[in-house]
Structures are given as structure tokens and as C-alpha cells.
Design an enzyme around this catalytic site. Structure first.
Site, PDB file in Angstrom:
ATOM      1  N   CYS A   1      -4.292  16.025 -19.694  1.00  0.00           N
ATOM      2  CA  CYS A   1      -3.812  15.242 -20.849  1.00  0.00           C
ATOM      3  C   CYS A   1      -3.201  13.903 -20.430  1.00  0.00           C
ATOM      4  CB  CYS A   1      -2.831  16.056 -21.698  1.00  0.00           C
ATOM      5  SG  CYS A   1      -1.232  16.314 -20.918  1.00  0.00           S
TER       6      CYS A   1
ATOM      7  N   CYS B   1       0.008  21.188 -21.730  1.00  0.00           N
ATOM      8  CA  CYS B   1      -1.384  21.650 -21.923  1.00  0.00           C
ATOM      9  C   CYS B   1      -1.863  22.610 -20.845  1.00  0.00           C
ATOM     10  CB  CYS B   1      -2.322  20.457 -22.016  1.00  0.00           C
ATOM     11  SG  CYS B   1      -2.714  19.737 -20.414  1.00  0.00           S
TER      12      CYS B   1
ATOM     13  N   ASP C   1       6.120   4.899  -1.178  1.00  0.00           N
ATOM     14  CA  ASP C   1       7.436   5.504  -0.908  1.00  0.00           C
ATOM     15  C   ASP C   1       8.577   4.924  -1.733  1.00  0.00           C
ATOM     16  OD1 ASP C   1       7.970   3.028   0.339  1.00  0.00           O
ATOM     17  OD2 ASP C   1       7.534   3.822   2.345  1.00  0.00           O
TER      18      ASP C   1
ATOM     19  N   GLN D   1       0.854  -1.208   0.000  1.00  0.00           N
ATOM     20  CA  GLN D   1       0.000   0.000   0.000  1.00  0.00           C
ATOM     21  C   GLN D   1       0.878   1.242   0.000  1.00  0.00           C
ATOM     22  OE1 GLN D   1      -3.437  -0.536   3.047  1.00  0.00           O
ATOM     23  NE2 GLN D   1      -1.876  -1.982   3.648  1.00  0.00           N
ATOM     24  N   ASN D   2       2.173   1.031   0.198  1.00  0.00           N
ATOM     25  CA  ASN D   2       3.067   2.184   0.357  1.00  0.00           C
ATOM     26  C   ASN D   2       3.382   2.832  -0.985  1.00  0.00           C
ATOM     27  OD1 ASN D   2       3.008   1.431   2.977  1.00  0.00           O
ATOM     28  ND2 ASN D   2       5.055   0.560   3.044  1.00  0.00           N
TER      29      ASN D   2
ATOM     30  N   CYS E   1      -0.452  14.820 -15.466  1.00  0.00           N
ATOM     31  CA  CYS E   1      -1.371  15.931 -15.731  1.00  0.00           C
ATOM     32  C   CYS E   1      -2.817  15.412 -15.682  1.00  0.00           C
ATOM     33  CB  CYS E   1      -1.070  16.520 -17.107  1.00  0.00           C
ATOM     34  SG  CYS E   1      -2.331  17.688 -17.653  1.00  0.00           S
TER      35      CYS E   1
ATOM     36  N   HIS F   1      -1.488   1.533  -4.188  1.00  0.00           N
ATOM     37  CA  HIS F   1      -1.892   2.935  -4.021  1.00  0.00           C
ATOM     38  C   HIS F   1      -0.987   3.897  -4.781  1.00  0.00           C
ATOM     39  CE1 HIS F   1      -4.105   1.819   0.000  1.00  0.00           C
ATOM     40  NE2 HIS F   1      -4.761   1.437  -1.077  1.00  0.00           N
TER      41      HIS F   1
ATOM     42  N   ALA G   1       8.681  -4.509  12.537  1.00  0.00           N
ATOM     43  CA  ALA G   1       8.912  -5.293  11.313  1.00  0.00           C
ATOM     44  C   ALA G   1      10.408  -5.398  11.010  1.00  0.00           C
ATOM     45  CB  ALA G   1       8.184  -4.634  10.143  1.00  0.00           C
TER      46      ALA G   1
ATOM     47  N   GLY H   1       2.794  -4.417   9.048  1.00  0.00           N
ATOM     48  CA  GLY H   1       2.789  -2.970   9.277  1.00  0.00           C
ATOM     49  C   GLY H   1       1.623  -2.233   8.665  1.00  0.00           C
TER      50      GLY H   1
HETATM   51  C1  BJW Z   1       4.452  -0.960  12.650  1.00  0.00           C
HETATM   52  C2  BJW Z   1       5.650  -0.286  12.892  1.00  0.00           C
HETATM   53  C3  BJW Z   1       6.831  -1.054  12.838  1.00  0.00           C
HETATM   54  C4  BJW Z   1       4.026   1.145  13.022  1.00  0.00           C
HETATM   55  N1  BJW Z   1       6.763  -2.358  12.565  1.00  0.00           N
HETATM   56  N2  BJW Z   1       4.412  -2.251  12.401  1.00  0.00           N
HETATM   57  C5  BJW Z   1     -15.298  -1.163   2.276  1.00  0.00           C
HETATM   58  C6  BJW Z   1     -15.730  -0.820   3.550  1.00  0.00           C
HETATM   59  C7  BJW Z   1     -15.635   0.506   4.004  1.00  0.00           C
HETATM   60  C8  BJW Z   1     -15.106   1.497   3.205  1.00  0.00           C
HETATM   61  C9  BJW Z   1     -14.672   1.157   1.944  1.00  0.00           C
HETATM   62  C10 BJW Z   1     -14.781  -0.149   1.499  1.00  0.00           C
HETATM   63  N3  BJW Z   1     -14.269  -0.207   0.239  1.00  0.00           N
HETATM   64  C11 BJW Z   1     -13.822   1.032  -0.092  1.00  0.00           C
HETATM   65  C12 BJW Z   1     -14.085   1.887   0.908  1.00  0.00           C
HETATM   66  C13 BJW Z   1     -13.743   3.348   0.941  1.00  0.00           C
HETATM   67  C14 BJW Z   1     -12.306   3.623   1.263  1.00  0.00           C
HETATM   68  C15 BJW Z   1     -11.967   3.040   2.638  1.00  0.00           C
HETATM   69  O1  BJW Z   1     -11.369   2.011   2.779  1.00  0.00           O
HETATM   70  N4  BJW Z   1     -12.332   3.765   3.680  1.00  0.00           N
HETATM   71  C16 BJW Z   1     -12.059   3.312   5.040  1.00  0.00           C
HETATM   72  C17 BJW Z   1     -10.972   4.195   5.681  1.00  0.00           C
HETATM   73  C18 BJW Z   1     -13.341   3.345   5.807  1.00  0.00           C
HETATM   74  N5  BJW Z   1     -11.425   3.097   0.231  1.00  0.00           N
HETATM   75  C19 BJW Z   1     -11.187   3.771  -0.875  1.00  0.00           C
HETATM   76  O2  BJW Z   1     -11.712   4.848  -1.097  1.00  0.00           O
HETATM   77  C20 BJW Z   1     -10.263   3.134  -1.890  1.00  0.00           C
HETATM   78  N6  BJW Z   1     -10.914   3.129  -3.164  1.00  0.00           N
HETATM   79  C21 BJW Z   1     -11.889   2.280  -3.469  1.00  0.00           C
HETATM   80  O3  BJW Z   1     -12.183   1.342  -2.764  1.00  0.00           O
HETATM   81  O4  BJW Z   1     -12.517   2.565  -4.666  1.00  0.00           O
HETATM   82  C22 BJW Z   1     -13.805   1.980  -4.884  1.00  0.00           C
HETATM   83  C23 BJW Z   1     -14.806   2.586  -3.911  1.00  0.00           C
HETATM   84  C24 BJW Z   1     -14.803   3.933  -3.668  1.00  0.00           C
HETATM   85  C25 BJW Z   1     -15.726   4.479  -2.761  1.00  0.00           C
HETATM   86  C26 BJW Z   1     -16.624   3.651  -2.088  1.00  0.00           C
HETATM   87  C27 BJW Z   1     -16.592   2.276  -2.323  1.00  0.00           C
HETATM   88  C28 BJW Z   1     -15.679   1.749  -3.256  1.00  0.00           C
HETATM   89  C29 BJW Z   1      -8.999   3.959  -2.061  1.00  0.00           C
HETATM   90  C30 BJW Z   1      -8.145   3.934  -0.849  1.00  0.00           C
HETATM   91  C31 BJW Z   1      -6.939   4.849  -1.064  1.00  0.00           C
HETATM   92  C32 BJW Z   1      -6.081   4.978   0.178  1.00  0.00           C
HETATM   93  N7  BJW Z   1      -5.169   6.033   0.004  1.00  0.00           N
HETATM   94  C33 BJW Z   1      -4.201   6.336   1.072  1.00  0.00           C
HETATM   95  C34 BJW Z   1      -3.437   7.607   0.678  1.00  0.00           C
HETATM   96  C35 BJW Z   1      -2.420   7.308  -0.449  1.00  0.00           C
HETATM   97  C36 BJW Z   1      -1.730   8.555  -0.895  1.00  0.00           C
HETATM   98  C37 BJW Z   1      -0.849   9.156   0.156  1.00  0.00           C
HETATM   99  O5  BJW Z   1       0.077   8.490   0.613  1.00  0.00           O
HETATM  100  O6  BJW Z   1      -1.088  10.307   0.500  1.00  0.00           O
HETATM  101  O7  BJW Z   1      -3.313   5.224   1.241  1.00  0.00           O
HETATM  102  S1  BJW Z   1      -4.952   6.508   2.690  1.00  0.00           S
HETATM  103  C38 BJW Z   1      -3.603   5.813   3.564  1.00  0.00           C
HETATM  104  O8  BJW Z   1      -4.064   4.626   4.266  1.00  0.00           O
HETATM  105  C39 BJW Z   1      -2.600   5.327   2.497  1.00  0.00           C
HETATM  106  C40 BJW Z   1      -2.214   3.958   3.022  1.00  0.00           C
HETATM  107  O9  BJW Z   1      -1.704   3.148   1.987  1.00  0.00           O
HETATM  108  C41 BJW Z   1      -3.508   3.454   3.625  1.00  0.00           C
HETATM  109  C42 BJW Z   1      -3.330   2.357   4.632  1.00  0.00           C
HETATM  110  O10 BJW Z   1      -2.599   2.789   5.741  1.00  0.00           O
HETATM  111  P1  BJW Z   1      -1.558   1.806   6.449  1.00  0.00           P
HETATM  112  O11 BJW Z   1      -0.460   1.503   5.538  1.00  0.00           O
HETATM  113  O12 BJW Z   1      -2.290   0.656   7.017  1.00  0.00           O
HETATM  114  O13 BJW Z   1      -0.953   2.766   7.596  1.00  0.00           O
HETATM  115  P2  BJW Z   1      -1.503   3.048   9.071  1.00  0.00           P
HETATM  116  O14 BJW Z   1      -0.819   4.272   9.558  1.00  0.00           O
HETATM  117  O15 BJW Z   1      -2.974   3.033   9.118  1.00  0.00           O
HETATM  118  O16 BJW Z   1      -1.012   1.783   9.921  1.00  0.00           O
HETATM  119  C43 BJW Z   1       0.346   1.534  10.190  1.00  0.00           C
HETATM  120  C44 BJW Z   1       0.448   0.264  11.031  1.00  0.00           C
HETATM  121  O17 BJW Z   1       1.821  -0.061  11.195  1.00  0.00           O
HETATM  122  C45 BJW Z   1      -0.148   0.407  12.438  1.00  0.00           C
HETATM  123  O18 BJW Z   1      -0.979  -0.730  12.697  1.00  0.00           O
HETATM  124  C46 BJW Z   1       1.073   0.389  13.364  1.00  0.00           C
HETATM  125  O19 BJW Z   1       0.826  -0.257  14.602  1.00  0.00           O
HETATM  126  C47 BJW Z   1       2.069  -0.378  12.556  1.00  0.00           C
HETATM  127  N8  BJW Z   1       3.480  -0.050  12.801  1.00  0.00           N
HETATM  128  N9  BJW Z   1       5.391   1.019  13.175  1.00  0.00           N
HETATM  129  C48 BJW Z   1       5.563  -2.941  12.396  1.00  0.00           C
HETATM  130  N10 BJW Z   1       8.068  -0.497  13.089  1.00  0.00           N
END
Ligand code: BJW
Length: 256
Positions: free
Chosen positions: A134, A157, A108, A105-106, A131, A123, A238, A194
């Protein structure tokens, strides 16, 4: 830290040692030890910046220069950090397993920089932009140069430039998602590393893999939203657990 420090479930090690197909899902936690902030932990990105102001297309269209500068700042940050032992352990695991898929999901780019080959970016990638009119890739456009009220625009554009990441409400790249689901179907072992497992559809992948017969292990600092449904929960960093796990698998392969 050596593998003897962790008491891994023997079943996990044995299954990984003989698996022909393994899939791994990573989230922001794997890059935390490189110095990249997670989203939802204390001090994480969403504590300081609200997702509804920055991570959706409406926010971008309302305030493109602000969103561009936020992504330019994060781009600079990820270029300045290095992959950590967790990223490198997954490179090692890929070398051991014939069919290995790293789903991330990262945005980076740290898995690729570490040397992982088969990386499925769900992601997008911070280091790319395009753009909105275009569709041309816009790597050469300096988003940092965006000033208040003067967002960076496409040299061809004049359209607004956006990062190539998936915002809330946007569809994930079709091919990447299909590859991820296919890897879940094939996987004998699935590692979720993570991620808080709250953002869908990515959060559903470990359970897809389990439904298809995989042994699912979670590696996280604290239990995720799906932790009660996995086969093994390994709590800790991790960057410490993954190298120890891969070493334990290597030893079992060598002796078994
Ligand atoms: C460690 C550690 C160490 C710390 N070692 N561990 C079904 C149900 C409900 C809602 C939806 C659904 N289907 C779709 C949705 C809507 C929505 C959604 O999921 N909403 C929920 C929040 C409720 N999803 C979407 O909109 C997605 N699109 C989609 O489904 O399209 C169709 C659709 C649309 C609308 C309605 C229905 C269907 C798109 C999702 C896009 C996510 N984008 C982001 C931003 C990316 C750009 C950017 O970087 O700015 O992606 S949001 C952000 O969260 C980013 C991440 O990839 C994502 C996940 O986060 P992640 O990686 O889990 O990070 P954290 O911080 O949450 O967790 C870190 C973890 O690590 C923690 O647990 C720590 O404990 C741990 N940790 N240090 C090991 N050293």
C-alpha cells in the site's frame, strides 16, 4: 589538524573561495570515522554480507525477515553514532557558498543530523521504511521484532515492510536525481568525498560536473575508480582533510 598540515592545490582553494555554486557528492567513506562501516573496504559491509543476498528486491522477497533484521541492525548502529568533523565541515562550507548542494549516496542520515540543509539523498534513508503493497510509511513498525519466518508487516494491509533505500536494479528517486544533475550543471567546484565511484548513476556525477565546466576534486583514502579524471586528488581521511580545506577557504576569503 590545521590547514597548514595539508598542501592543498592553490587553484582549489582560490576557486572554492570565490565560487557561487558548489556541489559535493559523498559516499560511505565520510561516515567511516563516525563508526559506520563502508561497503567495499576491508571489514566493510560487503565483506561480511553479500549484496546479492541482501540489497536487491529479489533477495528481500525470498527472505524478508533476514533482510529486515539486517536493516534493523544497521538502523540501530547509525542511531548510536554521531556525525564527525567531515560532516560538520560541509555544514560550514554550505554557510559560505550561496548555491550549495550536498548530494549523498549515504542512507545514514548523518549529514542532516550534522546540520546540512540542502541534502539530496540519492539512495534513500535507512530511518524510513514503507509497505511494499500500500506504500504507507511504516516508521512505527519495529523491524527488529522480525523473527525467522515471521517478517514485520504493515498494520494497515498486511504487506511486507521494506527499508526506503535504493537497491541494485532499482531506479533512483527521480526528483533527487534531477536535482543532482542540475547541481552538476551549475557547479563551479565539485567535491567527491569518500566514495569508490563504482555504483552508477552516482559515480558519473563528478564527470558530469567536469564536462559542464566544474573544477573537480576528490577526497578519499585511496584513489577511486574515477581518480585519474579529476583535477585534484587529496588522499587521506575526510574527517581531517575537509575541516582543513574549509579553514583554508575561510582564510582566503577573509584576506582576499
Ligand atoms: C574514506 C574513508 C575516510 C574509507 N575518508 N574516504 C552503468 C554501468 C554499469 C552498471 C550500471 C550502470 N548504471 C546502472 C548500473 C547498475 C548498478 C551499478 O552501478 N552496478 C555497478 C556496481 C556495476 N546501479 C544500479 O542498479 C542503480 N540503479 C539504476 O541505475 O537503475 C537503473 C538501471 C538499473 C539496472 C541496469 C541499468 C540501469 C541503483 C544503485 C543502488 C545502490 N545501492 C547501495 C545500497 C543502498 C542500501 C544500503 O545501504 O543497503 O548503495 S549499494 C552501496 O554502494 C550503497 C552505496 O551508496 C553505494 C556506493 O558505495 P560507496 O559510498 O562508494 O562506498 P564504498 O564502500 O564503495 O567506498 C567507500 C570509499 O571511501 C572507498 O573508496 C574508501 O577508500 C573511502 N574511505 N574511509 C575518506 N575516513
Amino acid at each position: 589538524m590545521s590547514s597548514t598540515t595539508f598542501a592543498f592545490p592553490p587553484e582549489l582553494i582560490e576557486r572554492l573561495a570565490r565560487a557561487r555554486s558548489v556541489a559535493v557528492l559523498t559516499g560511505a567513506g565520510i561516515s567511516a570515522e563516525s563508526g559506520v562501516p563502508t561497503f567495499r573496504d576491508p571489514g566493510g559491509l560487503w565483506e561480511r554480507f553479500r549484496p546479492e543476498e541482501l540489497a536487491n528486491v529479489q533477495a528481500f522477497l525470498r527472505n524478508p525477515d533476514l533482510v529486515q533484521r539486517w536493516y534493523a541492525y544497521r538502523c540501530k548502529l547509525v542511531r548510536e553514532v554521531e556525525p564527525n568533523p567531515g560532516h560538520y565541515a560541509l555544514v560550514e562550507l554550505e554557510r559560505m557558498v550561496p548555491d550549495f548542494t550536498l548530494i549523498t549516496q549515504n542512507v545514514d542520515n548523518l549529514h542532516r543530523r550534522a546540520g546540512s540543509q540542502r541534502v539530496v539523498e540519492l539512495h534513500g534513508n535507512l530511518l524510513r521504511s514503507y509497505c511494499i503493497d500500500c506504500g504507507r510509511p511504516a516508521e512505527e513498525v519495529n523491524l527488529e521484532a522480525a523473527a525467522e519466518g515471521k517478517p514485520a508487516r504493515c498494520p494497515a494491509c498486511g504487506g511486507l515492510i521494506r527499508p526506503d533505500v535504493v537497491w541494485f536494479g532499482e531506479l533512483l528517486p527521480e526528483e533527487a536525481l534531477a536535482e543532482a544533475y542540475a547541481a552538476c550543471e551549475r557547479a563551479e567546484v565539485f567535491l567527491s568525498v569518500g566514495t569508490s565511484a563504482v555504483v552508477y548513476p552516482a559515480a558519473g556525477l563528478p564527470l558530469e560536473a567536469k564536462r559542464a565546466g566544474a573544477y573537480v576534486a576528490e577526497i578519499n583514502l585511496q584513489p577511486s575508480a574515477i581518480a585519474d579524471q579529476v583535477d585534484a586528488l587529496l588522499l587521506g581521511k575526510a574527517g581531517e582533510i575537509l575541516p582543513a580545506l574549509v579553514e583554508a577557504v575561510r582564510q582566503t576569503r577573509n584576506t582576499g
